[in-house]
Design an enzyme around this catalytic site. Sequence first.
Site, PDB file in Angstrom:
ATOM      1  CG  HIS A  86      -0.439   0.017   2.548  1.00  0.00           C
ATOM      2  ND1 HIS A  86      -0.232   1.185   3.247  1.00  0.00           N
ATOM      3  CD2 HIS A  86      -0.046  -0.985   3.371  1.00  0.00           C
ATOM      4  CE1 HIS A  86       0.248   0.888   4.462  1.00  0.00           C
ATOM      5  NE2 HIS A  86       0.375  -0.416   4.565  1.00  0.00           N
ATOM      6  CG  ASP A  88      -3.062   3.857   2.292  1.00  0.00           C
ATOM      7  OD1 ASP A  88      -2.471   2.790   2.007  1.00  0.00           O
ATOM      8  OD2 ASP A  88      -3.989   3.905   3.124  1.00  0.00           O
ATOM      9  CG  ASP A 125       2.576   0.805   7.843  1.00  0.00           C
ATOM     10  OD1 ASP A 125       2.192   0.199   6.835  1.00  0.00           O
ATOM     11  OD2 ASP A 125       1.846   1.009   8.839  1.00  0.00           O
ATOM     12  CD  GLU A 158      -3.116  -1.649   5.641  1.00  0.00           C
ATOM     13  OE1 GLU A 158      -3.321  -2.594   6.409  1.00  0.00           O
ATOM     14  OE2 GLU A 158      -2.688  -0.549   6.058  1.00  0.00           O
ATOM     15  CD  GLU A 159      -1.735   2.425   7.396  1.00  0.00           C
ATOM     16  OE1 GLU A 159      -2.469   1.960   8.291  1.00  0.00           O
ATOM     17  OE2 GLU A 159      -0.508   2.206   7.335  1.00  0.00           O
ATOM     18  CG  ASP A 185       2.032  -3.471   5.192  1.00  0.00           C
ATOM     19  OD1 ASP A 185       2.745  -2.549   5.627  1.00  0.00           O
ATOM     20  OD2 ASP A 185       0.789  -3.413   5.171  1.00  0.00           O
ATOM     21  CG  HIS A 432       0.274   3.249  12.468  1.00  0.00           C
ATOM     22  ND1 HIS A 432      -0.992   2.739  12.631  1.00  0.00           N
ATOM     23  CD2 HIS A 432       0.716   2.754  11.284  1.00  0.00           C
ATOM     24  CE1 HIS A 432      -1.293   1.956  11.592  1.00  0.00           C
ATOM     25  NE2 HIS A 432      -0.257   1.950  10.767  1.00  0.00           N
TER      26      HIS A 432
END
Length: 463
Positions: A86, A88, A125, A158-159, A185, A432
Amino acid sequence: MKGTASIISANKEKFLNELFDLLRIPTISADSAYKAEVLRGAGKVAEFLRNAGADLVEICETAGHPIVYGEKIIDPTLPTILVYGHYDVQPADPLELWTTPPFEPVIRNTPIHPEGAIFARGACDDKGQFFMHLKAFDAMMQAGELPCNVKFMIEGEEEVGSEHLGIFIKENKERLKADIILVSDTGMLSNDTPSITTGLRGLSYVKVEVTGPNRDLHSGLYGGCVANPINILAKMIASLHDENNHITIPGFYADVVELSLEERAEMAKAPYSADDYKAALDIAAEYGEKGYTTPERGSIRPTLDVNGIWGGYTGEGAKTVIASKAHAKISMRLVPNQQPEEITRLFSDHFKAIAPEGVTVVVNPHHGGEPVVTPIDSIGYLSASKAYEHTFGKKPIPVRSGGSIPIIALFEQELGLKTVMMGFGLDSDAIHSPNEHYGLFNFYKGIETIPYFFHYFTEAMKS
Ligand code: BES
Ligand code: MN
Ligand code: MN
Protein backbone atom coordinates in the site's frame (compact mmCIF):
# COMPACT_ATOMS: atom_id res chain seq x y z
CA MET A 1 20.60 -14.32 -9.35
CA LYS A 2 24.24 -13.10 -9.63
CA GLY A 3 23.42 -10.45 -12.24
CA THR A 4 20.49 -9.21 -10.15
CA ALA A 5 22.69 -8.92 -7.05
CA SER A 6 25.31 -6.86 -8.88
CA ILE A 7 22.69 -4.54 -10.37
CA ILE A 8 21.29 -3.98 -6.88
CA SER A 9 24.68 -3.14 -5.43
CA ALA A 10 25.48 -0.77 -8.32
CA ASN A 11 22.17 1.11 -7.90
CA LYS A 12 21.88 1.60 -4.14
CA GLU A 13 22.02 5.42 -4.32
CA LYS A 14 19.55 5.57 -7.17
CA PHE A 15 17.04 3.28 -5.44
CA LEU A 16 17.22 5.38 -2.29
CA ASN A 17 16.70 8.64 -4.17
CA GLU A 18 13.68 7.21 -5.93
CA LEU A 19 12.19 6.10 -2.62
CA PHE A 20 12.77 9.62 -1.27
CA ASP A 21 10.71 11.01 -4.18
CA LEU A 22 7.86 8.73 -3.22
CA LEU A 23 8.16 9.59 0.49
CA ARG A 24 7.88 13.31 -0.31
CA ILE A 25 4.29 12.83 -1.48
CA PRO A 26 1.88 13.01 1.51
CA THR A 27 -0.43 10.15 0.54
CA ILE A 28 -2.61 10.35 3.67
CA SER A 29 -5.68 8.27 2.83
CA ALA A 30 -7.69 9.18 5.94
CA ASP A 31 -7.77 12.90 5.23
CA SER A 32 -9.80 14.02 2.19
CA ALA A 33 -7.71 17.20 2.00
CA TYR A 34 -4.93 14.97 0.62
CA LYS A 35 -6.97 13.30 -2.12
CA ALA A 36 -4.94 14.90 -4.93
CA GLU A 37 -1.67 13.91 -3.23
CA VAL A 38 -2.83 10.31 -2.91
CA LEU A 39 -3.56 10.35 -6.65
CA ARG A 40 -0.12 11.86 -7.34
CA GLY A 41 1.41 9.04 -5.25
CA ALA A 42 -0.43 6.47 -7.38
CA GLY A 43 0.98 8.14 -10.49
CA LYS A 44 4.49 7.87 -9.10
CA VAL A 45 4.07 4.17 -8.31
CA ALA A 46 2.76 3.54 -11.84
CA GLU A 47 5.75 5.41 -13.27
CA PHE A 48 8.21 3.23 -11.29
CA LEU A 49 6.43 0.08 -12.47
CA ARG A 50 6.50 1.19 -16.11
CA ASN A 51 10.16 2.19 -15.93
CA ALA A 52 11.06 -1.18 -14.44
CA GLY A 53 9.45 -2.91 -17.43
CA ALA A 54 5.99 -3.89 -16.19
CA ASP A 55 3.21 -4.22 -18.79
CA LEU A 56 -0.44 -3.17 -18.61
CA VAL A 57 0.31 -0.66 -15.88
CA GLU A 58 -2.94 0.97 -14.87
CA ILE A 59 -4.14 3.38 -12.22
CA CYS A 60 -7.47 1.77 -11.43
CA GLU A 61 -9.96 4.33 -10.18
CA THR A 62 -12.30 3.30 -7.38
CA ALA A 63 -14.98 5.16 -5.45
CA GLY A 64 -12.14 5.89 -3.01
CA HIS A 65 -8.40 6.06 -3.71
CA PRO A 66 -6.96 4.28 -6.79
CA ILE A 67 -5.23 0.92 -6.99
CA VAL A 68 -2.06 0.66 -9.06
CA TYR A 69 -1.82 -2.52 -11.11
CA GLY A 70 0.99 -3.80 -13.33
CA GLU A 71 2.27 -7.18 -14.48
CA LYS A 72 5.03 -8.98 -16.33
CA ILE A 73 4.03 -12.28 -17.85
CA ILE A 74 7.14 -13.91 -19.30
CA ASP A 75 5.58 -17.34 -19.87
CA PRO A 76 2.01 -18.30 -18.92
CA THR A 77 3.15 -21.83 -18.03
CA LEU A 78 5.45 -20.49 -15.29
CA PRO A 79 4.26 -19.70 -11.75
CA THR A 80 2.91 -16.21 -10.95
CA ILE A 81 3.62 -14.18 -7.83
CA LEU A 82 1.07 -11.52 -6.85
CA VAL A 83 2.76 -8.72 -4.90
CA TYR A 84 0.52 -6.63 -2.63
CA GLY A 85 1.44 -3.41 -0.85
CA HIS A 86 0.00 0.00 0.00
CA TYR A 87 1.21 3.46 -0.98
CA ASP A 88 -1.10 5.29 1.43
CA VAL A 89 0.17 6.32 4.85
CA GLN A 90 -1.18 7.22 8.27
CA PRO A 91 -1.71 10.88 9.15
CA ALA A 92 1.51 12.44 10.48
CA ASP A 93 0.16 14.19 13.58
CA PRO A 94 1.20 15.14 16.21
CA LEU A 95 3.57 17.10 13.96
CA GLU A 96 5.39 18.81 16.83
CA LEU A 97 6.82 15.47 17.97
CA TRP A 98 8.71 14.90 14.70
CA THR A 99 12.42 15.76 14.84
CA THR A 100 12.38 16.49 11.09
CA PRO A 101 9.27 17.03 8.92
CA PRO A 102 7.39 13.80 8.06
CA PHE A 103 7.40 14.31 4.29
CA GLU A 104 11.01 15.49 4.00
CA PRO A 105 12.92 12.19 4.23
CA VAL A 106 16.39 12.23 5.82
CA ILE A 107 18.90 9.61 6.95
CA ARG A 108 19.83 9.53 10.65
CA ASN A 109 21.55 6.90 12.77
CA THR A 110 19.87 5.27 15.75
CA PRO A 111 21.26 2.78 18.30
CA ILE A 112 19.31 0.02 16.53
CA HIS A 113 20.22 1.26 13.05
CA PRO A 114 23.87 2.31 13.35
CA GLU A 115 24.24 2.19 9.56
CA GLY A 116 21.42 4.73 9.17
CA ALA A 117 17.66 4.81 8.86
CA ILE A 118 15.26 6.70 6.58
CA PHE A 119 13.03 9.00 8.64
CA ALA A 120 9.68 9.83 7.03
CA ARG A 121 5.99 8.96 7.31
CA GLY A 122 5.57 5.73 5.32
CA ALA A 123 9.31 4.91 5.35
CA CYS A 124 8.52 1.48 6.83
CA ASP A 125 4.69 1.30 6.52
CA ASP A 126 4.55 0.65 3.67
CA LYS A 127 6.30 2.72 1.00
CA GLY A 128 9.83 1.63 1.91
CA GLN A 129 8.69 -1.98 1.99
CA PHE A 130 6.58 -2.34 -1.18
CA PHE A 131 9.19 -0.25 -2.99
CA MET A 132 11.73 -3.05 -2.34
CA HIS A 133 9.58 -5.22 -4.62
CA LEU A 134 9.59 -2.63 -7.40
CA LYS A 135 13.39 -2.46 -7.23
CA ALA A 136 13.92 -6.22 -6.90
CA PHE A 137 11.75 -6.57 -10.03
CA ASP A 138 13.64 -3.75 -11.75
CA ALA A 139 16.96 -5.46 -11.01
CA MET A 140 15.77 -8.93 -12.12
CA MET A 141 14.47 -7.40 -15.37
CA GLN A 142 17.71 -5.56 -16.06
CA ALA A 143 19.72 -8.70 -15.37
CA GLY A 144 17.42 -10.83 -17.54
CA GLU A 145 16.89 -13.04 -14.47
CA LEU A 146 13.15 -12.74 -13.73
CA PRO A 147 12.37 -16.44 -13.18
CA CYS A 148 8.55 -16.34 -13.21
CA ASN A 149 5.55 -14.09 -13.83
CA VAL A 150 4.72 -11.27 -11.48
CA LYS A 151 1.67 -9.09 -10.85
CA PHE A 152 1.61 -5.98 -8.68
CA MET A 153 -1.41 -4.64 -6.84
CA ILE A 154 -0.48 -1.58 -4.78
CA GLU A 155 -3.45 0.06 -3.09
CA GLY A 156 -4.16 3.45 -1.55
CA GLU A 157 -6.66 2.62 1.20
CA GLU A 158 -5.00 0.07 3.48
CA GLU A 159 -4.79 2.47 6.40
CA VAL A 160 -8.52 3.17 6.17
CA GLY A 161 -9.80 -0.38 5.79
CA SER A 162 -9.29 -1.28 2.08
CA GLU A 163 -12.98 -0.86 1.39
CA HIS A 164 -12.72 -0.54 -2.39
CA LEU A 165 -9.95 -3.08 -2.85
CA GLY A 166 -12.41 -5.75 -1.72
CA ILE A 167 -14.70 -4.82 -4.61
CA PHE A 168 -11.76 -4.63 -7.06
CA ILE A 169 -10.65 -8.17 -6.18
CA LYS A 170 -14.13 -9.59 -6.64
CA GLU A 171 -14.37 -7.90 -10.06
CA ASN A 172 -10.84 -8.83 -11.22
CA LYS A 173 -10.39 -12.46 -10.23
CA GLU A 174 -9.14 -13.47 -13.67
CA ARG A 175 -6.60 -10.66 -13.92
CA LEU A 176 -5.32 -11.42 -10.41
CA LYS A 177 -4.85 -15.16 -10.98
CA ALA A 178 -1.58 -16.23 -9.36
CA ASP A 179 0.07 -18.99 -7.34
CA ILE A 180 0.91 -17.03 -4.22
CA ILE A 181 0.46 -13.60 -2.64
CA LEU A 182 3.65 -11.91 -1.49
CA VAL A 183 3.52 -9.03 0.99
CA SER A 184 6.15 -6.91 2.73
CA ASP A 185 4.11 -4.93 5.26
CA THR A 186 5.10 -6.55 8.54
CA GLY A 187 8.24 -6.85 10.65
CA MET A 188 10.98 -9.16 11.82
CA LEU A 189 12.51 -9.78 15.25
CA SER A 190 15.80 -7.91 14.78
CA ASN A 191 18.49 -7.35 12.18
CA ASP A 192 20.44 -10.33 13.43
CA THR A 193 17.45 -12.54 14.15
CA PRO A 194 15.54 -12.72 10.87
CA SER A 195 11.97 -13.95 11.12
CA ILE A 196 9.04 -14.47 8.79
CA THR A 197 5.53 -13.41 9.79
CA THR A 198 3.27 -16.45 9.83
CA GLY A 199 0.14 -14.85 11.18
CA LEU A 200 -1.78 -11.61 11.54
CA ARG A 201 -4.59 -10.82 13.92
CA GLY A 202 -8.02 -9.89 12.74
CA LEU A 203 -9.72 -6.68 13.74
CA SER A 204 -13.04 -5.45 14.94
CA TYR A 205 -13.26 -1.68 15.39
CA VAL A 206 -16.13 0.25 16.90
CA LYS A 207 -17.07 3.75 17.97
CA VAL A 208 -19.31 4.11 20.99
CA GLU A 209 -21.38 7.07 22.08
CA VAL A 210 -22.98 7.47 25.50
CA THR A 211 -25.66 10.13 25.84
CA GLY A 212 -27.02 11.44 29.14
CA PRO A 213 -28.95 14.71 29.52
CA ASN A 214 -30.17 16.52 26.40
CA ARG A 215 -27.62 19.37 26.87
CA ASP A 216 -24.41 20.16 28.71
CA LEU A 217 -25.18 21.00 32.36
CA HIS A 218 -23.62 23.13 35.12
CA SER A 219 -21.66 20.60 37.20
CA GLY A 220 -22.62 22.40 40.41
CA LEU A 221 -26.33 22.60 39.76
CA TYR A 222 -26.67 19.09 38.34
CA GLY A 223 -23.54 17.25 39.58
CA GLY A 224 -24.49 14.16 41.55
CA CYS A 225 -28.08 14.27 40.28
CA VAL A 226 -27.79 12.85 36.76
CA ALA A 227 -25.81 10.07 35.13
CA ASN A 228 -22.64 11.79 33.82
CA PRO A 229 -21.93 10.18 30.43
CA ILE A 230 -18.16 10.46 30.86
CA ASN A 231 -18.19 8.86 34.32
CA ILE A 232 -20.48 6.14 32.98
CA LEU A 233 -18.39 5.51 29.86
CA ALA A 234 -15.23 5.20 31.98
CA LYS A 235 -16.97 2.69 34.26
CA MET A 236 -18.34 0.68 31.34
CA ILE A 237 -14.94 0.51 29.65
CA ALA A 238 -13.21 -0.46 32.89
CA SER A 239 -15.63 -3.36 33.29
CA LEU A 240 -14.62 -4.89 29.94
CA HIS A 241 -11.58 -6.54 31.59
CA ASP A 242 -11.63 -8.54 34.83
CA GLU A 243 -8.93 -8.71 37.52
CA ASN A 244 -6.95 -11.19 35.38
CA ASN A 245 -7.25 -8.97 32.32
CA HIS A 246 -9.59 -11.40 30.63
CA ILE A 247 -12.20 -9.74 28.45
CA THR A 248 -15.63 -9.97 30.08
CA ILE A 249 -17.84 -9.86 26.98
CA PRO A 250 -19.91 -13.08 27.07
CA GLY A 251 -18.89 -15.44 24.26
CA PHE A 252 -15.83 -13.38 23.31
CA TYR A 253 -13.44 -16.36 23.61
CA ALA A 254 -15.86 -19.00 22.31
CA ASP A 255 -14.17 -19.45 18.90
CA VAL A 256 -10.58 -18.79 19.98
CA VAL A 257 -8.20 -21.55 18.91
CA GLU A 258 -6.02 -22.35 21.93
CA LEU A 259 -2.46 -23.33 21.07
CA SER A 260 -1.13 -26.60 22.43
CA LEU A 261 1.64 -26.52 25.04
CA GLU A 262 4.03 -27.83 22.34
CA GLU A 263 3.13 -24.96 20.03
CA ARG A 264 3.60 -22.46 22.86
CA ALA A 265 6.96 -24.01 23.75
CA GLU A 266 7.99 -23.68 20.10
CA MET A 267 6.95 -20.01 20.14
CA ALA A 268 8.93 -19.40 23.31
CA LYS A 269 12.13 -20.30 21.44
CA ALA A 270 12.05 -16.92 19.68
CA PRO A 271 14.32 -14.58 21.63
CA TYR A 272 12.49 -12.16 23.95
CA SER A 273 13.86 -10.07 26.79
CA ALA A 274 11.38 -8.54 29.23
CA ASP A 275 14.06 -6.11 30.39
CA ASP A 276 14.75 -4.85 26.87
CA TYR A 277 11.03 -4.60 26.20
CA LYS A 278 10.43 -2.52 29.33
CA ALA A 279 13.48 -0.35 28.74
CA ALA A 280 12.47 0.38 25.13
CA LEU A 281 9.07 1.68 26.28
CA ASP A 282 10.13 3.22 29.63
CA ILE A 283 7.66 1.10 31.55
CA ALA A 284 8.24 -0.52 34.94
CA ALA A 285 6.28 -3.70 34.32
CA GLU A 286 4.71 -5.86 31.64
CA TYR A 287 0.93 -5.98 31.76
CA GLY A 288 -1.74 -8.17 30.25
CA GLU A 289 -3.83 -11.30 30.31
CA LYS A 290 -2.93 -13.65 33.14
CA GLY A 291 -1.37 -16.94 32.14
CA TYR A 292 0.32 -15.70 28.96
CA THR A 293 3.71 -14.19 28.15
CA THR A 294 4.11 -10.81 26.47
CA PRO A 295 4.87 -12.34 23.04
CA GLU A 296 1.77 -14.53 23.41
CA ARG A 297 -0.42 -11.63 24.55
CA GLY A 298 0.68 -9.76 21.46
CA SER A 299 0.03 -12.46 18.88
CA ILE A 300 -2.03 -15.56 19.75
CA ARG A 301 -4.46 -13.91 22.18
CA PRO A 302 -7.34 -11.57 21.37
CA THR A 303 -7.37 -8.13 22.95
CA LEU A 304 -9.57 -5.08 23.52
CA ASP A 305 -8.15 -1.56 23.68
CA VAL A 306 -9.53 1.94 23.79
CA ASN A 307 -7.83 3.90 21.00
CA GLY A 308 -9.35 7.27 21.80
CA ILE A 309 -11.79 8.78 24.29
CA TRP A 310 -13.30 12.22 24.36
CA GLY A 311 -16.09 14.40 25.61
CA GLY A 312 -16.75 17.45 27.78
CA TYR A 313 -14.32 20.29 28.29
CA THR A 314 -10.65 19.78 27.45
CA GLY A 315 -9.64 23.36 26.66
CA GLU A 316 -7.53 25.78 28.66
CA GLY A 317 -8.36 26.33 32.32
CA ALA A 318 -11.52 24.94 33.89
CA LYS A 319 -15.11 24.91 32.71
CA THR A 320 -17.50 23.35 35.17
CA VAL A 321 -19.71 21.20 33.03
CA ILE A 322 -21.36 17.81 32.76
CA ALA A 323 -21.27 16.90 29.10
CA SER A 324 -24.31 15.59 27.31
CA LYS A 325 -22.22 13.00 25.44
CA ALA A 326 -19.09 10.88 25.81
CA HIS A 327 -17.33 8.95 23.03
CA ALA A 328 -14.68 6.30 22.56
CA LYS A 329 -13.09 4.31 19.75
CA ILE A 330 -12.27 0.74 20.61
CA SER A 331 -10.26 -1.89 18.73
CA MET A 332 -10.43 -5.62 19.28
CA ARG A 333 -7.63 -7.74 17.82
CA LEU A 334 -8.86 -11.17 16.88
CA VAL A 335 -7.24 -14.57 16.51
CA PRO A 336 -8.33 -17.71 14.63
CA ASN A 337 -11.30 -18.53 14.46
CA GLN A 338 -12.94 -15.37 15.73
CA GLN A 339 -15.17 -13.65 13.16
CA PRO A 340 -15.16 -9.85 13.18
CA GLU A 341 -18.91 -9.49 12.52
CA GLU A 342 -19.72 -11.90 15.33
CA ILE A 343 -17.33 -10.15 17.75
CA THR A 344 -18.74 -6.74 16.87
CA ARG A 345 -22.24 -8.08 17.55
CA LEU A 346 -21.19 -9.58 20.90
CA PHE A 347 -19.52 -6.32 21.87
CA SER A 348 -22.50 -4.24 20.85
CA ASP A 349 -25.05 -6.39 22.70
CA HIS A 350 -22.91 -6.48 25.83
CA PHE A 351 -22.07 -2.78 25.83
CA LYS A 352 -25.74 -1.84 25.55
CA ALA A 353 -26.67 -4.36 28.23
CA ILE A 354 -24.27 -2.91 30.82
CA ALA A 355 -25.40 0.69 30.31
CA PRO A 356 -27.22 1.93 33.43
CA GLU A 357 -30.61 3.60 33.25
CA GLY A 358 -30.19 7.29 32.62
CA VAL A 359 -27.97 7.00 29.54
CA THR A 360 -28.41 5.68 26.02
CA VAL A 361 -25.67 3.92 24.08
CA VAL A 362 -25.01 3.79 20.35
CA VAL A 363 -22.36 1.46 18.89
CA ASN A 364 -21.11 2.17 15.36
CA PRO A 365 -19.09 -0.60 13.73
CA HIS A 366 -16.12 0.47 11.56
CA HIS A 367 -13.96 -1.68 9.31
CA GLY A 368 -12.93 -5.14 10.37
CA GLY A 369 -10.98 -8.10 9.09
CA GLU A 370 -10.29 -11.75 9.75
CA PRO A 371 -7.02 -13.17 11.06
CA VAL A 372 -4.63 -15.12 8.80
CA VAL A 373 -2.07 -17.86 9.37
CA THR A 374 0.60 -19.11 6.91
CA PRO A 375 1.42 -22.81 7.36
CA ILE A 376 5.19 -23.28 7.82
CA ASP A 377 5.19 -26.43 5.71
CA SER A 378 3.81 -24.62 2.65
CA ILE A 379 5.88 -24.11 -0.53
CA GLY A 380 5.61 -20.37 -0.04
CA TYR A 381 6.94 -20.37 3.51
CA LEU A 382 9.74 -22.82 2.74
CA SER A 383 10.84 -20.79 -0.30
CA ALA A 384 10.91 -17.60 1.76
CA SER A 385 12.87 -19.38 4.47
CA LYS A 386 15.51 -20.46 1.94
CA ALA A 387 15.73 -16.94 0.56
CA TYR A 388 16.39 -15.48 4.04
CA GLU A 389 18.88 -18.19 4.81
CA HIS A 390 20.74 -17.24 1.66
CA THR A 391 20.96 -13.50 2.34
CA PHE A 392 21.10 -13.45 6.17
CA GLY A 393 23.22 -16.58 6.53
CA LYS A 394 20.70 -17.78 9.13
CA LYS A 395 17.46 -19.69 9.08
CA PRO A 396 14.56 -17.31 9.87
CA ILE A 397 12.20 -17.96 12.79
CA PRO A 398 8.43 -18.15 12.13
CA VAL A 399 6.60 -15.53 14.23
CA ARG A 400 2.93 -14.63 14.46
CA SER A 401 2.39 -10.88 14.51
CA GLY A 402 -0.15 -8.86 16.46
CA GLY A 403 -0.92 -6.40 13.65
CA SER A 404 -3.64 -6.67 11.05
CA ILE A 405 -3.86 -6.38 7.27
CA PRO A 406 -7.59 -7.10 6.98
CA ILE A 407 -7.61 -7.44 3.20
CA ILE A 408 -5.31 -10.50 3.21
CA ALA A 409 -7.95 -12.92 4.49
CA LEU A 410 -10.27 -11.64 1.78
CA PHE A 411 -7.61 -12.18 -0.94
CA GLU A 412 -7.12 -15.70 0.29
CA GLN A 413 -10.85 -16.44 0.19
CA GLU A 414 -11.57 -14.76 -3.12
CA LEU A 415 -8.46 -15.87 -5.01
CA GLY A 416 -7.97 -19.24 -3.29
CA LEU A 417 -4.31 -18.45 -2.51
CA LYS A 418 -2.01 -18.44 0.49
CA THR A 419 0.16 -15.51 1.51
CA VAL A 420 3.82 -15.17 2.37
CA MET A 421 4.67 -12.17 4.54
CA MET A 422 8.27 -11.13 4.05
CA GLY A 423 8.33 -8.04 6.29
CA PHE A 424 11.63 -6.36 7.06
CA GLY A 425 10.56 -3.64 9.51
CA LEU A 426 11.33 -3.64 13.24
CA ASP A 427 8.82 -3.01 16.05
CA SER A 428 11.02 -0.08 17.09
CA ASP A 429 10.61 1.63 13.68
CA ALA A 430 7.75 3.73 15.09
CA ILE A 431 5.14 3.00 12.40
CA HIS A 432 1.97 5.11 12.87
CA SER A 433 4.04 7.24 15.28
CA PRO A 434 6.09 10.41 15.03
CA ASN A 435 9.62 9.77 13.68
CA GLU A 436 8.70 6.64 11.73
CA HIS A 437 11.82 5.22 10.14
CA TYR A 438 13.16 2.26 8.20
CA GLY A 439 16.71 0.93 8.42
CA LEU A 440 18.94 1.16 5.36
CA PHE A 441 20.12 -2.34 6.24
CA ASN A 442 16.51 -3.55 6.15
CA PHE A 443 15.71 -1.72 2.92
CA TYR A 444 18.67 -3.17 1.02
CA LYS A 445 18.39 -6.60 2.64
CA GLY A 446 14.80 -6.77 1.48
CA ILE A 447 15.70 -5.86 -2.11
CA GLU A 448 18.41 -8.54 -2.04
CA THR A 449 16.23 -11.26 -0.50
CA ILE A 450 13.12 -10.90 -2.68
CA PRO A 451 14.78 -12.18 -5.91
CA TYR A 452 15.84 -15.33 -4.07
CA PHE A 453 12.24 -15.90 -3.06
CA PHE A 454 11.26 -15.63 -6.73
CA HIS A 455 14.00 -18.12 -7.58
CA TYR A 456 13.27 -20.73 -4.88
CA PHE A 457 9.51 -20.45 -5.30
CA THR A 458 9.76 -20.99 -9.07
CA GLU A 459 12.06 -23.98 -8.53
CA ALA A 460 9.74 -25.53 -5.94
CA MET A 461 6.64 -25.06 -8.13
CA LYS A 462 8.37 -26.68 -11.11
CA SER A 463 9.38 -29.79 -9.22
N1 BES B 1 1.43 -2.75 8.07
C1 BES B 1 0.46 -2.59 9.09
C2 BES B 1 0.15 -3.87 9.84
C3 BES B 1 1.31 -4.55 10.51
C4 BES B 1 2.40 -3.84 11.00
C5 BES B 1 1.26 -5.90 10.69
C6 BES B 1 3.45 -4.51 11.61
C7 BES B 1 2.29 -6.56 11.31
C8 BES B 1 3.39 -5.87 11.77
C9 BES B 1 -0.82 -2.02 8.46
O1 BES B 1 -0.54 -0.94 7.61
C10 BES B 1 -1.70 -1.50 9.55
O2 BES B 1 -1.35 -0.51 10.14
N2 BES B 1 -2.84 -2.13 9.79
C11 BES B 1 -3.80 -1.62 10.71
C12 BES B 1 -5.18 -2.05 10.35
C13 BES B 1 -5.84 -1.16 9.32
C14 BES B 1 -7.25 -1.60 9.05
C15 BES B 1 -5.82 0.30 9.71
C16 BES B 1 -3.52 -2.14 12.10
O3 BES B 1 -2.94 -3.22 12.28
O4 BES B 1 -3.89 -1.42 13.01
MN1 MN C 1 1.06 -1.35 6.38
MN1 MN D 1 -0.24 0.87 8.89
